[in-house]
Write a protein that holds these residues in place. Structure first.
Motif, PDB file in Angstrom:
ATOM      1  N   ARG A  41     -13.640 -10.379  -2.249  1.00 47.91           N
ATOM      2  CA  ARG A  41     -12.907  -9.859  -1.606  1.00 47.91           C
ATOM      3  C   ARG A  41     -12.524 -10.977  -0.740  1.00 47.91           C
ATOM      4  N   SER A  42     -11.648 -10.630   0.054  1.00 44.46           N
ATOM      5  CA  SER A  42     -11.200 -11.932   0.549  1.00 44.46           C
ATOM      6  C   SER A  42      -9.808 -11.104   1.623  1.00 44.46           C
ATOM      7  N   ASP A  43     -10.136 -10.296   3.064  1.00 46.79           N
ATOM      8  CA  ASP A  43      -9.046  -9.720   3.810  1.00 46.79           C
ATOM      9  C   ASP A  43      -8.439  -8.392   3.360  1.00 46.79           C
ATOM     10  N   GLY A  44     -10.003  -7.580   2.259  1.00 48.06           N
ATOM     11  CA  GLY A  44      -9.713  -6.746   1.876  1.00 48.06           C
ATOM     12  C   GLY A  44      -8.882  -6.415   0.530  1.00 48.06           C
ATOM     13  N   VAL A  45      -8.501  -7.952   0.008  1.00 53.14           N
ATOM     14  CA  VAL A  45      -7.650  -7.989  -1.396  1.00 53.14           C
ATOM     15  C   VAL A  45      -8.937  -9.193  -2.344  1.00 53.14           C
TER      16      VAL A  45
ATOM     17  N   GLU B  36     -16.229  -9.912   1.163  1.00 47.95           N
ATOM     18  CA  GLU B  36     -16.343  -8.461   0.594  1.00 47.95           C
ATOM     19  C   GLU B  36     -16.958  -8.338  -0.523  1.00 47.95           C
TER      20      GLU B  36
ATOM     21  N   GLY C   8       0.688  -1.481  -0.117  1.00 54.90           N
ATOM     22  CA  GLY C   8      -0.508   0.075   0.124  1.00 54.90           C
ATOM     23  C   GLY C   8       1.267   1.248  -0.066  1.00 54.90           C
TER      24      GLY C   8
ATOM     25  N   GLN D 210      -0.314  -5.363  -2.495  1.00 55.57           N
ATOM     26  CA  GLN D 210      -0.680  -5.911  -1.404  1.00 55.57           C
ATOM     27  C   GLN D 210      -0.176  -7.514  -1.606  1.00 55.57           C
TER      28      GLN D 210
ATOM     29  N   LYS E 292     -11.920 -16.570   7.258  1.00 57.50           N
ATOM     30  CA  LYS E 292     -11.234 -15.120   5.850  1.00 57.50           C
ATOM     31  C   LYS E 292     -12.046 -14.428   5.955  1.00 57.50           C
ATOM     32  N   SER E 293     -12.740 -12.721   6.094  1.00 61.94           N
ATOM     33  CA  SER E 293     -13.736 -11.920   5.803  1.00 61.94           C
ATOM     34  C   SER E 293     -14.021 -12.112   4.310  1.00 61.94           C
TER      35      SER E 293
END
Length: 256
Positions: free
Chosen positions: A145-149, A110, A38, A83, A107-108
């Motif tokens: 997306r997973s964990d923002g990626v 989105e 980032g 990332q 994992k999250s």
């Protein structure tokens, strides 16, 4: 940052072309954590002024790091450290959703929605879904997306009779279908290699032309009806697909 782009050391004999020397400096800084995912790099003209190298040399160094996936360029924003992506192993023998896959790994998840709505079907949707004259198709297009990626772009098509309100899908499509008693119980998948075009590469945060995996899935209900026609693009640097193979019954009987 100033030490990273210091002009000292670029003229050492035997160190290789100048653009490779700059590439190694930036790559080493990423590897050691001095440059973190980032972090933004200075503009090319500033890097050229700091290092005393030409802008052509700087551009060549940056392009090499973008091609290797260590840097990513965002139009109008600049150049950033990419990332770090954890490689995921995905079993091809299980009929699961992206949400279920990530939840199993803790994992999250989105969804970045690109489109949701009812449309007149395209010819390939008519063929895949077995639609008739005047039928409508529900289309869902999103970045997963997973964990923002960002890991995948998913483009799903379903008969409007199966999914009359596509705007109601927020997270898992399969959860919505299951609540209606319409979750697929089997599927046929076709996997092929792909080089990502400019738009898809930008959505996934990788260079244009980066390696990807194209997966086409047709899912079926217990009575044999087609319930979904989904085309997905996965990042090639993030997924390993695995399948268990067993000896065919005839081979077991006849031996080697």
């Amino acid at each position: 940052m100033e030490r990273l782009f210091s002009p000292d050391g670029f003229e050492e004999v035997g160190s290789g072309p100048l653009y490779l020397q700059l590439q190694r400096r930036i790559a080493d800084a990423i590897g050691s954590g001095r440059l973190k995912p980032g972090d933004s790099l200075p503009p090319e003209r500033d890097m050229a002024a700091l290092t005393g190298l030409s802008r052509v040399t700087v551009r060549k160094a940056v392009e090499g790091l973008v091609a290797s996936g260590q840097l990513v360029q965002k139009r109008g924003s600049g150049t950033f450290v990419a990332q770090r992506v954890e490689r995921l192993e995905q079993a091809l023998s299980l009929l699961t959703s992206f949400t279920e896959d990530m939840a199993r790994r803790g994992k999250s998840v989105e969804s970045v929605w690109l489109a949701r709505g009812l449309h007149a079907p395209a010819p390939e949707e008519v063929m895949a879904l077995g639609l008739g004259a005047g039928d409508r198709v529900a289309r869902l297009e999103r970045v997963r997306r997973s964990d923002g990626v960002p890991l995948a772009i998913e483009r799903a098509s379903l008969s409007a009779q199966i999914l009359p309100e596509p705007e109601g899908v927020e997270a898992s499509l399969y959860a919505v279908l299951q609540s209606r008693g319409l979750r697929p119980v089997r599927a046929v998948q076709r996997i092929s290699a792909a080089n990502l075009g400019a738009r898809d590469a930008e959505l996934l945060g990788v260079p244009t032309g980066a390696a990807g995996l194209r997966i086409e899935r047709i899912g079926y209900l217990p009575d044999g009806r087609v319930v979904e026609f989904t085309r997905s693009l996965y990042r090639g640097d993030a997924y390993d697909f695995a399948v268990e193979l067993k000896l065919a019954p005839d081979a077991e009987r006849t031996g080697p």
